[in-house]
Enzyme design. Structure first.
Site, PDB file in Angstrom:
ATOM      1  N   LEU A  70      27.866  13.795  89.370  1.00 26.17           N
ATOM      2  CA  LEU A  70      29.060  14.637  89.483  1.00 26.17           C
ATOM      3  C   LEU A  70      29.065  15.427  90.794  1.00 26.17           C
ATOM      4  O   LEU A  70      30.053  16.058  91.152  1.00 26.17           O
ATOM      5  CB  LEU A  70      29.100  15.633  88.306  1.00 26.17           C
ATOM      6  CG  LEU A  70      29.305  15.036  86.917  1.00 26.17           C
ATOM      7  CD1 LEU A  70      29.185  16.123  85.848  1.00 26.17           C
ATOM      8  CD2 LEU A  70      30.671  14.362  86.820  1.00 26.17           C
ATOM      9  N   SER A  71      27.934  15.386  91.532  1.00 28.30           N
ATOM     10  CA  SER A  71      27.800  16.241  92.714  1.00 28.30           C
ATOM     11  C   SER A  71      28.831  15.949  93.809  1.00 28.30           C
ATOM     12  O   SER A  71      29.365  16.892  94.409  1.00 28.30           O
ATOM     13  CB  SER A  71      26.380  16.136  93.281  1.00 28.30           C
ATOM     14  OG  SER A  71      25.475  16.713  92.374  1.00 28.30           O
ATOM     15  N   GLY A 105      25.428  23.236  79.703  1.00 29.21           N
ATOM     16  CA  GLY A 105      24.624  23.071  80.911  1.00 29.21           C
ATOM     17  C   GLY A 105      25.410  22.893  82.202  1.00 29.21           C
ATOM     18  O   GLY A 105      24.817  22.785  83.278  1.00 29.21           O
ATOM     19  N   GLU A 149       0.864  17.682  74.118  1.00 33.47           N
ATOM     20  CA  GLU A 149      -0.034  17.721  75.280  1.00 33.47           C
ATOM     21  C   GLU A 149       0.761  17.962  76.570  1.00 33.47           C
ATOM     22  O   GLU A 149       0.285  18.644  77.486  1.00 33.47           O
ATOM     23  CB  GLU A 149      -0.811  16.387  75.352  1.00 33.47           C
ATOM     24  CG  GLU A 149      -1.973  16.400  76.299  1.00 33.47           C
ATOM     25  CD  GLU A 149      -2.813  17.674  76.221  1.00 33.47           C
ATOM     26  OE1 GLU A 149      -3.030  18.268  77.290  1.00 33.47           O
ATOM     27  OE2 GLU A 149      -3.224  18.082  75.109  1.00 33.47           O
ATOM     28  N   ARG A 150       1.968  17.442  76.617  1.00 29.43           N
ATOM     29  CA  ARG A 150       2.800  17.633  77.809  1.00 29.43           C
ATOM     30  C   ARG A 150       3.198  19.113  77.956  1.00 29.43           C
ATOM     31  O   ARG A 150       3.281  19.637  79.060  1.00 29.43           O
ATOM     32  CB  ARG A 150       4.047  16.755  77.678  1.00 29.43           C
ATOM     33  CG  ARG A 150       4.698  16.442  78.981  1.00 29.43           C
ATOM     34  CD  ARG A 150       5.812  15.441  78.775  1.00 29.43           C
ATOM     35  NE  ARG A 150       6.523  15.192  80.011  1.00 29.43           N
ATOM     36  CZ  ARG A 150       7.702  14.590  80.080  1.00 29.43           C
ATOM     37  NH1 ARG A 150       8.279  14.136  78.982  1.00 29.43           N
ATOM     38  NH2 ARG A 150       8.290  14.398  81.233  1.00 29.43           N
ATOM     39  N   GLY A 209      10.706  17.619  83.238  1.00 29.21           N
ATOM     40  CA  GLY A 209      10.949  18.230  84.546  1.00 29.21           C
ATOM     41  C   GLY A 209      11.848  19.456  84.458  1.00 29.21           C
ATOM     42  O   GLY A 209      11.565  20.474  85.100  1.00 29.21           O
ATOM     43  N   ASP A 230      17.339  24.468  90.921  1.00 31.44           N
ATOM     44  CA  ASP A 230      17.526  24.423  89.458  1.00 31.44           C
ATOM     45  C   ASP A 230      17.107  25.754  88.825  1.00 31.44           C
ATOM     46  O   ASP A 230      17.710  26.203  87.845  1.00 31.44           O
ATOM     47  CB  ASP A 230      16.689  23.296  88.838  1.00 31.44           C
ATOM     48  CG  ASP A 230      17.342  21.928  89.022  1.00 31.44           C
ATOM     49  OD1 ASP A 230      18.569  21.876  89.240  1.00 31.44           O
ATOM     50  OD2 ASP A 230      16.619  20.914  88.955  1.00 31.44           O
ATOM     51  N   LYS A 288      12.322  13.433  92.722  1.00 34.32           N
ATOM     52  CA  LYS A 288      11.997  14.848  92.968  1.00 34.32           C
ATOM     53  C   LYS A 288      10.538  15.076  93.357  1.00 34.32           C
ATOM     54  O   LYS A 288      10.200  16.090  93.948  1.00 34.32           O
ATOM     55  CB  LYS A 288      12.370  15.696  91.745  1.00 34.32           C
ATOM     56  CG  LYS A 288      13.869  15.784  91.544  1.00 34.32           C
ATOM     57  CD  LYS A 288      14.259  16.708  90.410  1.00 34.32           C
ATOM     58  CE  LYS A 288      15.773  16.732  90.242  1.00 34.32           C
ATOM     59  NZ  LYS A 288      16.218  17.729  89.269  1.00 34.32           N
ATOM     60  N   GLY A 295      11.295  21.154  74.654  1.00 32.02           N
ATOM     61  CA  GLY A 295      11.111  20.138  75.684  1.00 32.02           C
ATOM     62  C   GLY A 295      10.105  20.608  76.714  1.00 32.02           C
ATOM     63  O   GLY A 295       9.861  21.821  76.870  1.00 32.02           O
ATOM     64  N   ALA A 296       9.471  19.642  77.396  1.00 31.89           N
ATOM     65  CA  ALA A 296       8.450  19.976  78.391  1.00 31.89           C
ATOM     66  C   ALA A 296       8.502  18.990  79.555  1.00 31.89           C
ATOM     67  O   ALA A 296       7.491  18.720  80.183  1.00 31.89           O
ATOM     68  CB  ALA A 296       7.063  19.984  77.744  1.00 31.89           C
TER      69      ALA A 296
HETATM   70  P1  NAP Z   1      12.500  14.400  81.171  1.00 30.26           P
HETATM   71  O1  NAP Z   1      11.577  14.915  82.225  1.00 30.26           O
HETATM   72  O2  NAP Z   1      12.600  12.935  80.924  1.00 30.26           O
HETATM   73  O3  NAP Z   1      12.095  15.144  79.789  1.00 30.26           O
HETATM   74  C1  NAP Z   1      12.723  14.751  78.592  1.00 30.26           C
HETATM   75  C2  NAP Z   1      12.329  15.709  77.485  1.00 30.26           C
HETATM   76  O4  NAP Z   1      13.058  15.324  76.315  1.00 30.26           O
HETATM   77  C3  NAP Z   1      10.834  15.654  77.095  1.00 30.26           C
HETATM   78  O5  NAP Z   1      10.425  16.933  76.683  1.00 30.26           O
HETATM   79  C4  NAP Z   1      10.853  14.668  75.925  1.00 30.26           C
HETATM   80  O6  NAP Z   1       9.771  14.827  75.022  1.00 30.26           O
HETATM   81  C5  NAP Z   1      12.131  15.091  75.235  1.00 30.26           C
HETATM   82  N1  NAP Z   1      12.659  14.061  74.360  1.00 30.26           N
HETATM   83  C6  NAP Z   1      13.223  12.875  74.717  1.00 30.26           C
HETATM   84  N2  NAP Z   1      13.573  12.182  73.604  1.00 30.26           N
HETATM   85  C7  NAP Z   1      13.230  12.932  72.532  1.00 30.26           C
HETATM   86  C8  NAP Z   1      13.310  12.762  71.125  1.00 30.26           C
HETATM   87  N3  NAP Z   1      13.868  11.664  70.592  1.00 30.26           N
HETATM   88  N4  NAP Z   1      12.859  13.756  70.326  1.00 30.26           N
HETATM   89  C9  NAP Z   1      12.307  14.880  70.853  1.00 30.26           C
HETATM   90  N5  NAP Z   1      12.183  15.099  72.183  1.00 30.26           N
HETATM   91  C10 NAP Z   1      12.635  14.140  73.026  1.00 30.26           C
HETATM   92  O7  NAP Z   1      14.017  14.879  81.451  1.00 30.26           O
HETATM   93  P2  NAP Z   1      14.478  16.160  82.302  1.00 30.26           P
HETATM   94  O8  NAP Z   1      14.628  15.793  83.726  1.00 30.26           O
HETATM   95  O9  NAP Z   1      13.608  17.305  81.913  1.00 30.26           O
HETATM   96  O10 NAP Z   1      15.972  16.374  81.743  1.00 30.26           O
HETATM   97  C11 NAP Z   1      16.185  16.780  80.409  1.00 30.26           C
HETATM   98  C12 NAP Z   1      17.668  17.061  80.187  1.00 30.26           C
HETATM   99  O11 NAP Z   1      18.073  18.196  80.974  1.00 30.26           O
HETATM  100  C13 NAP Z   1      18.606  15.913  80.585  1.00 30.26           C
HETATM  101  O12 NAP Z   1      19.606  15.812  79.611  1.00 30.26           O
HETATM  102  C14 NAP Z   1      19.200  16.372  81.908  1.00 30.26           C
HETATM  103  O13 NAP Z   1      20.496  15.851  82.137  1.00 30.26           O
HETATM  104  C15 NAP Z   1      19.265  17.876  81.666  1.00 30.26           C
HETATM  105  N6  NAP Z   1      19.281  18.646  82.924  1.00 30.26           N
HETATM  106  C16 NAP Z   1      20.350  19.441  83.145  1.00 30.26           C
HETATM  107  C17 NAP Z   1      20.409  20.199  84.296  1.00 30.26           C
HETATM  108  C18 NAP Z   1      21.592  21.083  84.522  1.00 30.26           C
HETATM  109  O14 NAP Z   1      21.842  21.465  85.662  1.00 30.26           O
HETATM  110  N7  NAP Z   1      22.292  21.442  83.468  1.00 30.26           N
HETATM  111  C19 NAP Z   1      19.361  20.151  85.234  1.00 30.26           C
HETATM  112  C20 NAP Z   1      18.255  19.325  84.958  1.00 30.26           C
HETATM  113  C21 NAP Z   1      18.241  18.571  83.795  1.00 30.26           C
HETATM  114  P3  NAP Z   1       8.380  14.018  75.250  1.00 30.26           P
HETATM  115  O15 NAP Z   1       7.629  14.786  76.313  1.00 30.26           O
HETATM  116  O16 NAP Z   1       7.721  14.050  73.923  1.00 30.26           O
HETATM  117  O17 NAP Z   1       8.761  12.626  75.700  1.00 30.26           O
END
Ligand code: NAP
Length: 318
Positions: free
Chosen positions: A23-24, A278, A166-167, A141, A114, A73, A138-139
């Protein structure tokens, strides 16, 4: 006002793989037009393994800077000459600034907007994190930036819940060892070595289950979803258990912005809790990036509002 591209046009953009759904470009070009700037912002697909070459090429071509999105990143760090403290602490960069130093040498600086995007959006929505009790689900990025920002903003207590516990432990350990949060590291270390008489610990970690989540939420002021659950196309996904009301005193922040009203935010509103999507964070991190490229001469609040409107318009079209 929209300028025709000419010899004076300045360039910025985003690199990612894939990047065509970003969307940027819509957000930035709407803001650039509204500001009357002869700049354009483009999306550039860059394959993993070619990030350093691409970034150096953009800098040499005279781009003002670029945003960096998934999955680059971390890989982009190898291209940097300088790194801002928050980007160094998180080990993740989402904005690059290209400038020449006094000796005319091209310098590439990495930032992470961010963190400012999240904390700034919380505050713009009337939630001051200082002294508050917060649950981060969540844990990945995004969670790193959220926890780092909350520690720096003086949160009283943070509980990090993740499917892979652990993450979450690693996240806390990394932020502790990096020692780069404004006020956070001391607090985290005290958590890890706390004695019974110590004040409430600022960061706790547990596995994400219905029980840990609903219990932690009972005593929290803010619940932040940083998982991908609920994100398009699996919009039915939700961290919160169906049929259990959320505490009405809770503020619920969902980093997911596609869809804007996730199932979690729908449940929160149904329960009488405050719900924040968000898109404000996304728009604000964009405005903060443009501010860096322009030498911090921007009305960030006004540009955030412009970018948010543009992102909603773009989503409606797609
Ligand atoms: P990521 O690094 O892939 O992390 C994904 C997270 O979701 C992990 O904690 C993962 O848990 C968890 N997860 C995935 N599937 C799951 C499930 N079925 N049940 C429970 N937990 C689950 O992704 P990210 O980069 O952090 O992004 C996460 C979200 O934030 C995305 O939707 C992204 O679009 C959004 N975001 C928004 C902004 C904004 O400006 N609003 C900025 C950055 C990101 P595990 O560790 O157990 O796999």
């Amino acid at each position: 006002m929209s300028f025709a591209i000419n010899g004076q046009t300045q360039l910025a953009g985003v690199i990612g793989w894939p990047v065509e759904h970003s969307l940027s470009p819509a957000m930035h070009n709407a803001a650039l037009d509204a500001l009357g700037l002869n700049w354009r912002y483009v999306a550039m697909p860059v394959q993993p393994g070619e990030v350093v070459a691409a970034v150096r090429g953009l800098a040499a071509l005279g781009f003002r800077g670029c945003n960096v999105t998934v999955p680059h990143k971390l890989e982009v760090i190898a291209a940097l000459d300088n790194v801002a403290p928050e980007a160094e602490a998180l080990g993740a960069v989402n904005t690059l600034v290209f400038r020449r130093d006094d000796g005319g040498r091209l310098r590439i600086t990495g930032h992470n907007t961010d963190v400012g995007g999240f904390i700034g959006d919380l505050r713009a929505n009337g939630f001051e994190p200082e002294g508050r009790r917060i649950v981060v689900v969540g844990a990945g990025g995004a969670a790193r930036g959220v926890v780092y920002g909350l520690l720096g903003a003086g949160a009283a207590r943070i509980v990090v819940l993740n499917r892979t516990v652990e993450r979450a432990r690693q996240l806390v350990a990394d932020l502790t060892q990096s020692g780069k949060t404004a006020q956070g590291p001391q607090r985290i270390e005290r958590t890890l070595t706390r004695k019974p008489a110590d004040p409430a610990p600022p960061v706790e970690v547990a596995a994400l289950t219905e029980v840990t989540l609903t219990e932690a939420a009972q005593t929290a002021d803010l619940l932040v979803n940083t998982t991908t659950l609920g994100m398009w196309p699996r919009v039915e996904g939700c961290v919160w258990p169906e049929g259990t009301p959320l505490p009405p005193t809770l503020t619920v922040y969902d980093l997911v912005y596609n869809p804007l009203e996730t199932h979690l935010l729908h449940l929160a509103r149904q329960s009488g809790a405050r719900a924040i999507d968000g898109l404000g964070m996304l728009a604000r991190q964009g405005a903060l990036a443009l501010d860096l490229w322009m030498g911090q001469a921007l009305d960030v609040e006004a540009v955030t509002a412009l970018m948010r409107r543009a992102a909603i318009g773009q989503k409606a079209e797609s």
